[in-house]
Design an enzyme around this catalytic site. Structure first.
Site, PDB file in Angstrom:
ATOM      1  N   ALA A   1       0.851  -1.185   0.000  1.00  0.00           N
ATOM      2  CA  ALA A   1       0.000   0.000   0.000  1.00  0.00           C
ATOM      3  C   ALA A   1       0.888   1.237   0.000  1.00  0.00           C
ATOM      4  CB  ALA A   1      -0.906   0.014   1.232  1.00  0.00           C
ATOM      5  N   MET A   2       0.248   2.397  -0.110  1.00  0.00           N
ATOM      6  CA  MET A   2       1.010   3.645  -0.212  1.00  0.00           C
ATOM      7  C   MET A   2       0.302   4.764   0.527  1.00  0.00           C
ATOM      8  SD  MET A   2       3.677   5.064  -1.326  1.00  0.00           S
ATOM      9  CE  MET A   2       3.976   6.742  -0.784  1.00  0.00           C
TER      10      MET A   2
ATOM     11  N   GLU B   1      -0.140   2.545   6.992  1.00  0.00           N
ATOM     12  CA  GLU B   1      -0.264   3.683   6.072  1.00  0.00           C
ATOM     13  C   GLU B   1      -0.841   4.892   6.803  1.00  0.00           C
ATOM     14  OE1 GLU B   1       1.400   3.129   3.545  1.00  0.00           O
ATOM     15  OE2 GLU B   1       1.384   0.934   3.655  1.00  0.00           O
TER      16      GLU B   1
ATOM     17  N   GLU C   1      10.121   4.264   7.470  1.00  0.00           N
ATOM     18  CA  GLU C   1       9.620   2.885   7.406  1.00  0.00           C
ATOM     19  C   GLU C   1       9.899   2.089   8.683  1.00  0.00           C
ATOM     20  OE1 GLU C   1       7.455   2.169   5.459  1.00  0.00           O
ATOM     21  OE2 GLU C   1       7.704   3.550   3.779  1.00  0.00           O
TER      22      GLU C   1
HETATM   23  N1  ARG Z   1       5.742   3.595   1.469  1.00  0.00           N
HETATM   24  C1  ARG Z   1       5.060   2.374   1.154  1.00  0.00           C
HETATM   25  C2  ARG Z   1       4.867   1.682   2.466  1.00  0.00           C
HETATM   26  O1  ARG Z   1       5.663   1.106   3.064  1.00  0.00           O
HETATM   27  C3  ARG Z   1       5.796   1.506   0.216  1.00  0.00           C
HETATM   28  C4  ARG Z   1       5.811   1.998  -1.166  1.00  0.00           C
HETATM   29  C5  ARG Z   1       6.962   1.528  -1.908  1.00  0.00           C
HETATM   30  N2  ARG Z   1       6.658   1.436  -3.270  1.00  0.00           N
HETATM   31  C6  ARG Z   1       7.550   1.196  -4.217  1.00  0.00           C
HETATM   32  N3  ARG Z   1       7.121   1.075  -5.415  1.00  0.00           N
HETATM   33  N4  ARG Z   1       8.810   1.112  -3.973  1.00  0.00           N
HETATM   34  O2  ARG Z   1       3.926   1.767   3.079  1.00  0.00           O
HETATM   35 ZN    ZN Z   2       5.635   2.268   4.967  1.00  0.00          ZN
END
Ligand code: ARG
Ligand code: ZN
Length: 861
Positions: A264-265, A300, A322
């Site tokens: 997810a994003m 998220e 993260e």
């Molecule tokens: N920020 C997102 C998360 O950990 C991950 C997105 C990474 N996406 C990518 N295409 N590298 O929740």
């Molecule tokens: Zn994340």
């Protein structure tokens, strides 16, 4: 991700941006096959002297460039990038027109089409596939987004922030204007347009702000969004209570899409999710799937503060958001269910995914020093080891002081693009602790090993614990300095817990240390790294009797789990090394643990599971996949037979209704699944019929999938029958069909490589959907003995997949390469076959930067 010679980016080469971009106005004329984008960037020079404005692009052509409203010729392409010469101006509005084809975007980065809807993924560097932009996280802008499109094709138009105006256009079109008041980096931009339905709810924040919540899905899926919605509301309340963080917009939207590279994003106010982490109902989702939804929704949402309000200066700082956010989502899930079980699961993931990474050719510190393709660094190290590093800080200072540290961090850096160093300094200043030596966790890769040895003085009865730490060499880091390692330890008297010492938190900060334990009548029993207080490997010789005692009596549940796992592991490693298998101690310990099943079935289910084949292999100098499979199955069968009546009793107790999602009900289902697996491993004739009955009677996916997985290991008629029933019933549900592929790729049958090869040709298999690819190949590479079939057929199958997928979706292809990089841990014949496949991947003309980095580093070793 285009085929250009690899360029290595170094952390120390960071320079502040020469141009800021305080405002971005985007105008989209939407179409599946053609979307026209006009971007107006208001730029302000920060450099003292004139400097060209470098706007990053990826597969874009500039159709027109204007500066302050006038057509402008002072620009050129530098490879994929647009360089605008602004002379000695210190500010300007730079407008660029581009045209993109979302339907042709199989990389799923930038703006792409999925099931006739348009959506975006910009982290890390996808925004440059939509329009030219500095596209670096330390450039923060206010966004105004206008989008216009066919009303029938795209009835719903969403972006970040608030919708401030809508209207009708010509020829059946309509438009919407969105404004996000919070400055953000380009990786947090999002746009969604499509035919979606919504599950609406609302949440009132601590200070009384009413937030409208919406979860947007395809028609027919609304009823499967309730768990996600409940998880979102719980997350919002928890972040207020535990971290004092409130939501900061009037709107919070989530959109679920089927084709998504990751989980997810966290785009500001508009999270985009893989359907797998939103959709759940008892008929189609397992209890584990429900937990996945809850954890990822929380993750998220928590990013709104740890990631969005305070973002990252550059991508080397990825663990700043993260690692911290994983720690936050882990703590949240622990609070929502059983903390002990959650800790066991998190450690299992760390050991399965991160320890091998840290011990292999792709090892890197949680704050890497260099990369070629940042997408390759969304790793278990940055995420999960990163979370452990935050957890250690919290452990050392305790919850109140940790909260003072995080309050200071959010306060000090709100609205900024920060660094890992900023976080550590805020914890030092807010919590009052010196973390000078602790910072090595950010720069040194490799899993520390701790040798622990007890020593007693017969005359005085005083016992001490000798500790020695070593950190193995990793690529580019031959020598390591001793780290600060917080170890929760406790010693128990032989006569029982009555005379145990208090738990101590040992801060091991030298290569060696001696810790006084106190006076004991005989050699005490050592409980070490309780709660897994540090992400290390502890080597400590403990007799089977000691481990069994700890498994039964330790007052830390994680330590009880760990003791039983160690006992199983010691037994299995001995058997694999050809020593006479003494299984009695394990059987007795499992029996004793099972006696507590009624009180805490979830914990017991975790505790009595055998270590995975891969984890057994991790204990050996040279992994012998076939011997590991043989001995693990033999031990499983022995436990299955010796405790047959216990397993049957667990299964005789009816399953709780699938709609009961209480921790107790989930625990009982988990234990039933484990019982069925143990019985399935025996030679009992009625085992397939028993599994098939559970499969048929199941009122939910947890029981159904557990029974199907057990059947899938065998070759009964029931197996084929159940797989067929499952397929017919769920062939139109992609997430459930993924499970059908997955259970077959997990199968312990000797012909699994051939089965996977056939499944890759199944009409329902597609390279276009990352979930489907991972369901088949991710499960297959986790199936150690199958993937490592001695003739190399498994390696060939994976390399064929990587080669076929790379031109379409390099990010997902590259993430499947690491299993081939573990060749050093296998015998010479296998190592040669693995290296040959890495070489074959590297020889592909036009191989992506993503796959090139992973395969070349893996080959060097
Ligand atoms: N920020 C997102 C998360 O950990 C991950 C997105 C990474 N996406 C990518 N295409 N590298 O929740
Ligand atoms: Zn994340």
């Amino acid at each position: 991700s285009s085929p250009v010679p690899p360029v290595t980016i170094h952390r120390t080469a960071y320079r502040p941006p020469e141009w800021r971009v305080p405002e971005v106005a985007l105008d989209f004329a939407l179409g599946l096959e053609e979307t026209r984008v006009t971007a107006a960037l208001s730029v302000v020079r920060d450099a003292d002297a004139p400097a060209p404005l470098v706007l990053r692009g990826d597969a874009l052509t500039a159709e027109a460039v204007r500066v302050d409203g006038e057509a402008w010729n002072g620009w050129r392409m530098d490879g994929p990038d647009l360089v605008v010469d602004l002379g000695d101006r210190t500010a300007a509005v730079v407008e660029v027109d581009t045209r993109i084809d979302p339907a042709a975007n199989s990389q799923l980065m930038g703006l792409y089409a999925s099931n006739s809807m348009l959506c975006t993924q910009c982290e890390a560097e996808g925004f440059r596939r939509i329009t030219f932009h500095p596209d670096r996280p330390d450039v923060l802008s206010r966004y105004r987004v206008r989008m216009e499109g066919d009303k029938a094709a795209f009835p719903i138009l969403l972006s970040n922030g608030n919708c401030v105006a809508t209207g009708e256009g010509e020829g059946g079109t309509h438009w919407a204007l969105w404004e996000d008041p919070w400055p953000k980096p380009s990786y947090l931009f999002a746009l969604v347009a499509g035919d979606l339905v919504v599950n609406r709810d609302h949440f009132t924040t601590l200070s009384g702000r009413r937030v409208e919540l919406g979860i947007w899905v395809r028609a027919g899926d609304q009823d499967r969004t309730h768990h996600a919605m409940a998880s979102l509301k719980h997350s919002m309340a928890w972040d207020e209570q535990v971290y004092g963080r409130e939501y900061d917009l009037d709107l919070f939207n989530i959109v679920a899409v089927s084709d998504f590279n990751m989980g997810a994003m966290e785009n500001k106010g508009l999270n985009v999710f893989n359907t797998r982490y939103i959709l759940a109902d008892p008929d189609t989702a397992t209890d584990a799937d429900y937990d996945g939804v809850e954890g990822v929704v929380a993750h998220e949402y928590f990013h709104n503060w740890s990631g969005n309000r305070v973002t990252c200066r550059d991508w080397f700082q990825l663990s700043l958001k993260e690692g911290f956010t994983v720690y936050r989502d882990q703590s949240f899930s622990a609070a929502m269910g059983s903390a002990a079980v959650k800790r066991i699961e998190d450690v299992r993931v760390l050991r399965a995914a991160q320890f091998p990474e840290d011990a292999g050719p792709l090892a890197h510190p949680i704050r890497p020093d260099s990369y070629q393709e940042i997408s390759n660094f969304y790793t278990a190290t940055v995420y999960n080891k990163g979370a452990e590093i935050i957890r250690m800080m919290a452990t050392m200072v305790g919850p109140e002081r940790f909260r003072r540290g995080t309050d200071l961090y959010f306060d000090r850096h709100d609205g900024e693009a920060a660094t890992c160093e900023d976080f550590v300094r805020a914890i030092e200043d807010g919590a009052g602790i010196d973390l000078t030596q602790f910072r090595l966790w950010y720069s040194q890769a490799g899993t520390p090993r701790i040798a622990a040895r007890l020593e007693g003085d017969a005359a005085s009865g005083e016992w001490v614990l000798h500790l020695a730490q070593t950190i193995p060499p990793t690529p580019g880091q031959p020598d390591k300095a001793p780290m600060l390692i917080p170890l929760r330890i406790k010693a128990f008297d032989r006569d029982g817990a009555a005379q145990d010492t208090a738990e101590q938190l040992v801060l091991l900060d030298h290569a060696d240390a001696t810790v006084p334990l106190g006076r004991f009548a005989g050699r005490p029993m050592l409980s070490i790294n309780r709660g897994f207080s540090a992400p290390v490997i502890v080597d400590c010789a403990r007799a089977p009797g000691e481990l069994a005692w700890l498994a039964a009596h330790d007052d830390d549940p994680f330590a009880r789990y760990e003791a039983l796992q160690q006992l199983m592991l010691d037994t299995l490693v001995a058997a694999v090394s050809g020593e006479a298998a003494e299984r009695g101690a394990v059987v007795d310990a499992v029996r004793e643990t099972l006696a507590g099943a009624a009180a805490d079935p979830a914990f017991v289910a975790e505790a009595v599971l055998l270590p995975s084949e891969a984890f057994i292999g991790d204990q050996m100098v040279t992994v012998d996949p076939d011997a590991i499979r043989r001995e693990r199955l033999a031990l499983q069968a022995a436990i299955g037979e010796a405790l047959e009546s216990e397993w049957r009793a667990i299964l005789a107790d009816p399953a709780p209704p699938a709609t009961d999602l209480s921790p107790a009900a989930k625990g009982r289902r988990r234990l039933r699944g484990v019982a069925l697996a143990y019985l399935g491993a025996t030679a009992r004739d009625d085992a397939p019929a028993l599994a098939f009955a559970i499969f048929s009677d199941a009122d939910g996916m947890t029981e159904r999938q557990a029974a199907l997985a057990t059947l899938a290991h065998g070759d009964s008629d029931e197996r084929a029958h159940a797989l067929d029933i499952f397929y017919q019933r769920y062939r139109d549900n992609p997430l459930v069909l993924d499970k059908w592929f997955q259970v077959q790729a997990w199968s312990l049958r000797p012909d699994t490589v051939d089965a996977v090869r056939d499944l890759a040709r199944h009409p329902d298999f597609t390279l276009a959907n990352p979930n489907r690819v991972r369901a088949l190949y991710g499960a297959f590479t986790a199936n150690q003995a199958a993937f490592h079939r001695p003739d190399g057929a498994g390696y060939r199958l994976l390399a064929d997949l990587v080669i076929a997928l790379d031109p379409k979706n390099p990010q997902t292809a590259a993430r499947l390469i690491p299993p081939l990089g573990r060749w050093k841990r296998f015998d010479e014949a296998r190592a040669a076959l693995m290296k040959a496949e890495l070489g074959r991947i590297l020889a592909q003309p036009g191989l992506s930067r993503d796959a090139t980095e992973q395969a070349s580093k893996s080959l060097v070793g």
